[in-house]
Design an enzyme around this catalytic site. Sequence first.
Site, PDB file in Angstrom:
ATOM      1  CB  SER A 248     101.296  64.195  -8.566  1.00  0.00           C
ATOM      2  OG  SER A 248     100.661  64.833  -7.486  1.00  0.00           O
ATOM      3  N   GLY A 286     103.978  60.424 -12.116  1.00  0.00           N
ATOM      4  CA  GLY A 286     103.707  60.699 -10.710  1.00  0.00           C
ATOM      5  C   GLY A 286     104.846  60.372  -9.762  1.00  0.00           C
ATOM      6  CD  GLU A 328     101.514  58.991 -19.696  1.00  0.00           C
ATOM      7  OE1 GLU A 328     100.953  58.732 -20.761  1.00  0.00           O
ATOM      8  OE2 GLU A 328     100.908  59.348 -18.667  1.00  0.00           O
ATOM      9  N   PRO A 329     106.953  60.098 -16.831  1.00  0.00           N
ATOM     10  CG  PRO A 329     109.267  59.747 -16.808  1.00  0.00           C
ATOM     11  CD  PRO A 329     107.978  59.259 -17.438  1.00  0.00           C
ATOM     12  NE  ARG A 331     105.644  66.024  -8.914  1.00  0.00           N
ATOM     13  CZ  ARG A 331     104.802  67.026  -8.703  1.00  0.00           C
ATOM     14  NH1 ARG A 331     105.209  68.124  -8.132  1.00  0.00           N
ATOM     15  NH2 ARG A 331     103.544  66.905  -9.044  1.00  0.00           N
ATOM     16  NE  ARG A 372     104.040  71.643  -7.261  1.00  0.00           N
ATOM     17  CZ  ARG A 372     104.572  71.193  -6.137  1.00  0.00           C
ATOM     18  NH1 ARG A 372     105.590  71.825  -5.581  1.00  0.00           N
ATOM     19  NH2 ARG A 372     104.096  70.124  -5.557  1.00  0.00           N
ATOM     20  CB  CYS A 403      97.710  92.600  -4.041  1.00  0.00           C
ATOM     21  SG  CYS A 403      98.753  93.953  -4.542  1.00  0.00           S
ATOM     22  CD  GLU A 404      95.419  86.130  -3.390  1.00  0.00           C
ATOM     23  OE1 GLU A 404      94.473  85.502  -2.955  1.00  0.00           O
ATOM     24  OE2 GLU A 404      95.405  86.770  -4.452  1.00  0.00           O
ATOM     25  CE1 TYR A 433     102.925  69.334 -13.934  1.00  0.00           C
ATOM     26  CE2 TYR A 433     104.487  68.272 -12.458  1.00  0.00           C
ATOM     27  CZ  TYR A 433     103.588  68.207 -13.512  1.00  0.00           C
ATOM     28  OH  TYR A 433     103.357  67.002 -14.126  1.00  0.00           O
TER      29      TYR A 433
HETATM   30  C1  LIG Z   1     100.601  64.998 -14.980  1.00  0.00           C
HETATM   31  C2  LIG Z   1     100.644  63.750 -15.699  1.00  0.00           C
HETATM   32  C3  LIG Z   1     101.855  63.061 -15.811  1.00  0.00           C
HETATM   33  C4  LIG Z   1     103.134  63.519 -15.176  1.00  0.00           C
HETATM   34  O1  LIG Z   1     103.043  63.539 -13.784  1.00  0.00           O
HETATM   35  P1  LIG Z   1     104.370  63.806 -12.909  1.00  0.00           P
HETATM   36  O2  LIG Z   1     103.851  63.869 -11.525  1.00  0.00           O
HETATM   37  O3  LIG Z   1     104.927  65.094 -13.371  1.00  0.00           O
HETATM   38  O4  LIG Z   1     105.297  62.678 -13.172  1.00  0.00           O
HETATM   39  C5  LIG Z   1     101.865  61.894 -16.545  1.00  0.00           C
HETATM   40  N1  LIG Z   1     100.739  61.435 -17.140  1.00  0.00           N
HETATM   41  C6  LIG Z   1      99.558  62.070 -17.050  1.00  0.00           C
HETATM   42  C7  LIG Z   1      98.374  61.523 -17.731  1.00  0.00           C
HETATM   43  C8  LIG Z   1      99.473  63.248 -16.326  1.00  0.00           C
HETATM   44  O5  LIG Z   1      98.290  63.864 -16.229  1.00  0.00           O
END
Ligand SMILES: *Cc1c(COP(=O)(O)O)cnc(C)c1O
Length: 475
Positions: A248, A286, A328-329, A331, A372, A403-404, A433
């Site tokens: 990521s 990622g 698979e974007p 973030r 995060r 409280c941390e 996230y």
């Molecule tokens: C978390 C995840 C993503 C997305 O990751 P980003 O860092 O948000 O782009 C894509 N594929 C899989 C399998 C993931 O676990």
Amino acid sequence: MTMRPHEAGALHADGYGAAPQWLPYPADVNALLPQLWPEGAHRDAGGRIVVGGVPAAEIAEEFGTPAYVVDETEFRRRARAFVDDFAAGFAAAGVSLDVYYAGKAFLCTQVARWVEEEGLSLDVCSGGEFAVARRVGFPGERLEMHGNNKSAAEIEDALRYGVGRIVMDSFDEIDRVARIATDLGVVAPVMLRVTVGVEAHTHEFIATAHEDQKFGFSLTGGQAARAVERTLAHDSLDLRGLHSHIGSQIFDTAGFEVAARRLLGLHAQVAREHGHHMPELDLGGGFGIAYTSENTPLETGELGARLAAIVAGECEREGLDVPAVSIEPGRAIAGPSGYTLYEVGTVKEVALDGGAHRTYVSVDGGMSDNARTALYGADYSVTTANRAGEGEPMISRVVGKHCESGDIVVMDEYLPADLRPGDLLAVPGTGAYCRALSSQYNHVPRPPVVAVRDGVARAIVRRETIDDILALDVD
Ligand SMILES: *Cc1c(COP(=O)(O)O)cnc(C)c1O
């Protein structure tokens, strides 16, 4: 996401000053760095931050604080950048590309609609995320189901709905999906998640043989190859391709190159040994975004061109027909589209060893709405939202109300010297996230998600109430 330990230097100032080395003393403490904010974000004549045509102060008035704000136009623009600019590099290389928005970054019914309307597919990794997709009637063939421990009910629901692919993660799951598909009388389109021994983060990646983690089938020792064989042995499974997700917040494509080479090596081996030509290849997500002035992500088109060249090059080396690629974007679409709005409750100066000072600014949210920083040592930026500040910038730490002592929202930032209770602070880059990882810690209700667009603000997720929290208690 990869863990990073807190910097001792930032927690314990060294006597030369309380600011970490990476954080420059600001020329203008009120400046909005373009890479941190949605397009068009600015301060109006009164110094108020305006995003999506809506002043942050008006959102605070109408919806209260804290509030997550998402710029719908920016979210859609970023989603489209993947299906247009990123895909353009693939089209130029003659490779077809599918983009799955990783719903785990941030998902609600409105966002699922935006994703659908912009022509993206959707990656869900639980029955709950799947329920959101189902609620909006998301087309089944454009859904992908992830997860290392999907329940039988989740698998059955997904197959009944006609999901486009299930990404399988263990031998147990291969047999489970096969059995459920057989019972339903369907052939399940599946992929296999492979751990390629690459773990990428920011500008670095490490490539090892073994990955000591829960996901996927390892390439080493032939585990992934055995998973392919096991899958091919089931008539109720249609093996569409291999999948890997290497990390990521990645700013460089070197890790993807190693991952693609290793994945395609197995892909070619399957074609040679089994005569099975898998039509697809998934490189995961990622892709990194800017959280502070330190980060400079690649432009989406450039990223696409580089990945396309990598895939085309590796396929040529292996003498393979290029499979359809998917990514698979999460973030990179949701993150920079959102910011969090807080109200300042207290401002406290703390003396540090060596004579330096740090100003602790307490806001009305914290680690319950943004885990995060506490979880990963993530860095964020923050600025006043209701007005431009004045006076010499002071090094500050924005903390929550929990409280941390680790309840930190923004570890290090310069804020104006005249900051006072009642001021509003905006933390950019919180679209991914944050809501997704939020909790009810200390029974603090979750903030709403307010979408802004063309000067109009509307809640797309309402604020949680104390009644919502108490509703689960059984007396
Ligand atoms: C978390 C995840 C993503 C997305 O990751 P980003 O860092 O948000 O782009 C894509 N594929 C899989 C399998 C993931 O676990």
